[in-house]
Design a protein around this motif. Sequence first.
Motif, PDB file in Angstrom:
ATOM      1  N   CYS A 101       5.030 -26.287 -11.825  1.00 50.35           N
ATOM      2  CA  CYS A 101       6.288 -25.525 -11.906  1.00 50.35           C
ATOM      3  C   CYS A 101       6.032 -24.025 -11.856  1.00 50.35           C
ATOM      4  O   CYS A 101       6.780 -23.275 -11.218  1.00 50.35           O
ATOM      5  N   SER A 102       4.951 -23.580 -12.511  1.00 47.84           N
ATOM      6  CA  SER A 102       4.622 -22.153 -12.521  1.00 47.84           C
ATOM      7  C   SER A 102       4.264 -21.669 -11.125  1.00 47.84           C
ATOM      8  O   SER A 102       4.701 -20.606 -10.688  1.00 47.84           O
ATOM      9  N   VAL A 103       3.451 -22.466 -10.401  1.00 51.16           N
ATOM     10  CA  VAL A 103       3.068 -22.101  -9.036  1.00 51.16           C
ATOM     11  C   VAL A 103       4.298 -22.057  -8.143  1.00 51.16           C
ATOM     12  O   VAL A 103       4.481 -21.140  -7.338  1.00 51.16           O
ATOM     13  N   ALA A 104       5.164 -23.074  -8.285  1.00 49.19           N
ATOM     14  CA  ALA A 104       6.376 -23.123  -7.469  1.00 49.19           C
ATOM     15  C   ALA A 104       7.269 -21.926  -7.755  1.00 49.19           C
ATOM     16  O   ALA A 104       7.853 -21.324  -6.839  1.00 49.19           O
ATOM     17  N   LEU A 105       7.374 -21.551  -9.019  1.00 48.08           N
ATOM     18  CA  LEU A 105       8.196 -20.405  -9.402  1.00 48.08           C
ATOM     19  C   LEU A 105       7.618 -19.115  -8.842  1.00 48.08           C
ATOM     20  O   LEU A 105       8.346 -18.267  -8.304  1.00 48.08           O
ATOM     21  N   LEU A 106       6.274 -18.982  -8.931  1.00 45.69           N
ATOM     22  CA  LEU A 106       5.615 -17.784  -8.413  1.00 45.69           C
ATOM     23  C   LEU A 106       5.813 -17.676  -6.904  1.00 45.69           C
ATOM     24  O   LEU A 106       6.147 -16.614  -6.378  1.00 45.69           O
ATOM     25  N   CYS A 107       5.602 -18.799  -6.205  1.00 43.73           N
ATOM     26  CA  CYS A 107       5.777 -18.794  -4.750  1.00 43.73           C
ATOM     27  C   CYS A 107       7.221 -18.476  -4.384  1.00 43.73           C
ATOM     28  O   CYS A 107       7.488 -17.749  -3.436  1.00 43.73           O
ATOM     29  N   GLY A 108       8.146 -19.021  -5.166  1.00 44.93           N
ATOM     30  CA  GLY A 108       9.556 -18.751  -4.904  1.00 44.93           C
ATOM     31  C   GLY A 108       9.892 -17.293  -5.096  1.00 44.93           C
ATOM     32  O   GLY A 108      10.612 -16.700  -4.286  1.00 44.93           O
ATOM     33  N   CYS A 109       9.342 -16.704  -6.157  1.00 49.04           N
ATOM     34  CA  CYS A 109       9.591 -15.283  -6.421  1.00 49.04           C
ATOM     35  C   CYS A 109       8.997 -14.422  -5.317  1.00 49.04           C
ATOM     36  O   CYS A 109       9.604 -13.454  -4.867  1.00 49.04           O
ATOM     37  N   THR A 110       7.759 -14.770  -4.870  1.00 46.70           N
ATOM     38  CA  THR A 110       7.115 -14.009  -3.804  1.00 46.70           C
ATOM     39  C   THR A 110       7.922 -14.085  -2.523  1.00 46.70           C
ATOM     40  O   THR A 110       8.145 -13.081  -1.850  1.00 46.70           O
ATOM     41  N   ALA A 111       8.361 -15.310  -2.183  1.00 50.21           N
ATOM     42  CA  ALA A 111       9.164 -15.480  -0.972  1.00 50.21           C
ATOM     43  C   ALA A 111      10.459 -14.678  -1.054  1.00 50.21           C
ATOM     44  O   ALA A 111      10.890 -14.056  -0.079  1.00 50.21           O
ATOM     45  N   PHE A 112      11.067 -14.663  -2.244  1.00 49.73           N
ATOM     46  CA  PHE A 112      12.311 -13.910  -2.435  1.00 49.73           C
ATOM     47  C   PHE A 112      12.052 -12.416  -2.283  1.00 49.73           C
ATOM     48  O   PHE A 112      12.810 -11.699  -1.625  1.00 49.73           O
ATOM     49  N   ASN A 113      10.936 -11.940  -2.890  1.00 48.29           N
ATOM     50  CA  ASN A 113      10.603 -10.516  -2.801  1.00 48.29           C
ATOM     51  C   ASN A 113      10.342 -10.085  -1.363  1.00 48.29           C
ATOM     52  O   ASN A 113      10.714  -8.990  -0.947  1.00 48.29           O
ATOM     53  N   VAL A 114       9.667 -10.960  -0.603  1.00 52.83           N
ATOM     54  CA  VAL A 114       9.396 -10.655   0.794  1.00 52.83           C
ATOM     55  C   VAL A 114      10.700 -10.610   1.592  1.00 52.83           C
ATOM     56  O   VAL A 114      10.930  -9.709   2.397  1.00 52.83           O
ATOM     57  N   ALA A 115      11.560 -11.610   1.347  1.00 52.26           N
ATOM     58  CA  ALA A 115      12.809 -11.707   2.115  1.00 52.26           C
ATOM     59  C   ALA A 115      13.753 -10.549   1.831  1.00 52.26           C
ATOM     60  O   ALA A 115      14.533 -10.141   2.697  1.00 52.26           O
ATOM     61  N   THR A 116      13.698 -10.008   0.620  1.00 50.97           N
ATOM     62  CA  THR A 116      14.616  -8.936   0.237  1.00 50.97           C
ATOM     63  C   THR A 116      13.954  -7.563   0.248  1.00 50.97           C
ATOM     64  O   THR A 116      14.528  -6.595  -0.221  1.00 50.97           O
ATOM     65  N   HIS A 117      12.737  -7.486   0.791  1.00 52.69           N
ATOM     66  CA  HIS A 117      11.970  -6.240   0.750  1.00 52.69           C
ATOM     67  C   HIS A 117      12.684  -5.123   1.517  1.00 52.69           C
ATOM     68  O   HIS A 117      13.250  -5.342   2.585  1.00 52.69           O
ATOM     69  N   HIS A 118      12.616  -3.929   0.966  1.00 46.50           N
ATOM     70  CA  HIS A 118      13.256  -2.754   1.573  1.00 46.50           C
ATOM     71  C   HIS A 118      12.347  -1.554   1.394  1.00 46.50           C
ATOM     72  O   HIS A 118      11.744  -1.367   0.330  1.00 46.50           O
ATOM     73  N   VAL A 119      12.214  -0.735   2.450  1.00 49.78           N
ATOM     74  CA  VAL A 119      11.423   0.491   2.349  1.00 49.78           C
ATOM     75  C   VAL A 119      12.346   1.691   2.338  1.00 49.78           C
ATOM     76  O   VAL A 119      13.433   1.676   2.913  1.00 49.78           O
ATOM     77  N   SER A 120      11.888   2.735   1.678  1.00 52.36           N
ATOM     78  CA  SER A 120      12.667   3.963   1.553  1.00 52.36           C
ATOM     79  C   SER A 120      12.140   5.010   2.521  1.00 52.36           C
ATOM     80  O   SER A 120      10.927   5.213   2.638  1.00 52.36           O
ATOM     81  N   GLY A 121      13.035   5.689   3.186  1.00 56.08           N
ATOM     82  CA  GLY A 121      12.658   6.790   4.071  1.00 56.08           C
ATOM     83  C   GLY A 121      12.596   8.122   3.348  1.00 56.08           C
ATOM     84  O   GLY A 121      12.369   9.155   3.980  1.00 56.08           O
ATOM     85  N   ASN A 122      12.790   8.093   2.039  1.00 56.53           N
ATOM     86  CA  ASN A 122      12.792   9.309   1.240  1.00 56.53           C
ATOM     87  C   ASN A 122      11.368   9.681   0.838  1.00 56.53           C
ATOM     88  O   ASN A 122      10.746   8.988   0.026  1.00 56.53           O
ATOM     89  N   GLU A 123      10.844  10.751   1.398  1.00 56.44           N
ATOM     90  CA  GLU A 123       9.473  11.168   1.087  1.00 56.44           C
ATOM     91  C   GLU A 123       9.296  11.517  -0.387  1.00 56.44           C
ATOM     92  O   GLU A 123       8.183  11.415  -0.922  1.00 56.44           O
ATOM     93  N   ALA A 124      10.363  11.932  -1.043  1.00 55.56           N
ATOM     94  CA  ALA A 124      10.262  12.315  -2.444  1.00 55.56           C
ATOM     95  C   ALA A 124       9.883  11.136  -3.336  1.00 55.56           C
ATOM     96  O   ALA A 124       9.422  11.317  -4.460  1.00 55.56           O
ATOM     97  N   SER A 125      10.071   9.917  -2.812  1.00 54.44           N
ATOM     98  CA  SER A 125       9.743   8.728  -3.609  1.00 54.44           C
ATOM     99  C   SER A 125       8.270   8.369  -3.536  1.00 54.44           C
ATOM    100  O   SER A 125       7.800   7.485  -4.265  1.00 54.44           O
ATOM    101  N   VAL A 126       7.514   9.040  -2.676  1.00 51.60           N
ATOM    102  CA  VAL A 126       6.107   8.688  -2.466  1.00 51.60           C
ATOM    103  C   VAL A 126       5.226   9.316  -3.547  1.00 51.60           C
ATOM    104  O   VAL A 126       5.221  10.545  -3.710  1.00 51.60           O
ATOM    105  N   PRO A 127       4.456   8.514  -4.281  1.00 52.54           N
ATOM    106  CA  PRO A 127       3.567   9.078  -5.297  1.00 52.54           C
ATOM    107  C   PRO A 127       2.432   9.888  -4.668  1.00 52.54           C
ATOM    108  O   PRO A 127       1.861   9.489  -3.647  1.00 52.54           O
ATOM    109  N   VAL A 128       2.141  11.030  -5.256  1.00 50.49           N
ATOM    110  CA  VAL A 128       1.016  11.850  -4.805  1.00 50.49           C
ATOM    111  C   VAL A 128      -0.280  11.085  -5.045  1.00 50.49           C
ATOM    112  O   VAL A 128      -0.431  10.374  -6.029  1.00 50.49           O
ATOM    113  N   GLY A 129      -1.225  11.217  -4.120  1.00 47.85           N
ATOM    114  CA  GLY A 129      -2.515  10.567  -4.308  1.00 47.85           C
ATOM    115  C   GLY A 129      -3.196  10.268  -2.993  1.00 47.85           C
ATOM    116  O   GLY A 129      -2.758  10.704  -1.921  1.00 47.85           O
TER     117      GLY A 129
END
Length: 209
Positions: free
Chosen positions: A12-40
């Motif tokens: 159940c834990s593996v299935a939940l983790l895989c489900g969360c990962t798949a959800f995160n990938v499917a809903t992933h969004h990138v920001s075009g705002n340079e101010a959000s980028v951490p220095v480094g």
Amino acid sequence: MKAARHYLAWVCSVALLCGCTAFNVATHHVSGNEASVPVGRYELDAHHWNVSFDVDHFHYSRFVIRFDKVSARLDWNPGGIAASRVQASIDASSVDTNVPLLDRMLKGPDMFDAARYPNITFQSTAFERSGDDTGTLTGDLTIRGVTRPVKLNVTFNGHAVNPLTKQETLGFSADGHFSRAAFGLTTWFPAVGDDVHVAIQAEFGKLKE
């Protein structure tokens, strides 16, 4: 029975983790705002990049020359892309045209001479904005020990935490042109054109401090 319950909980834990990962990938969004980028400091993602040169071939087409080994480092500074610096190194012996005989010729003394000059390098020197997420990157390109300034048209594609690697990740596209004769690469001219078009796709992941 106890072992069965532990196994069921693990499944159940593996299935939940895989489900969360798949959800995160499917809903992933990138920001075009340079101010959000951490220095480094960021390094080129080993699996998500492309660097290629293409040149005119008998006026039939643009022949593509890819490279299989590239490393790059991006120092992201306060002030965003205009204040940041990038340096890259291409393994000249990693040239890949899908034609083994041509690969050997390109690596040989008539072209890149990889035995004497194993790396093609680029060091940025300045960035001039042309839009919110675009601009011209100027830098020093070195091939066969000859260094010349080149300009690349760069697009900042965005920033986010990569849902798979969990790293702060930046994405860029770039392209530009240079004269191969300016670097002493005159072999096969005019059958092979002088103008070299450079095409780049790159993802950079932030290094742990």
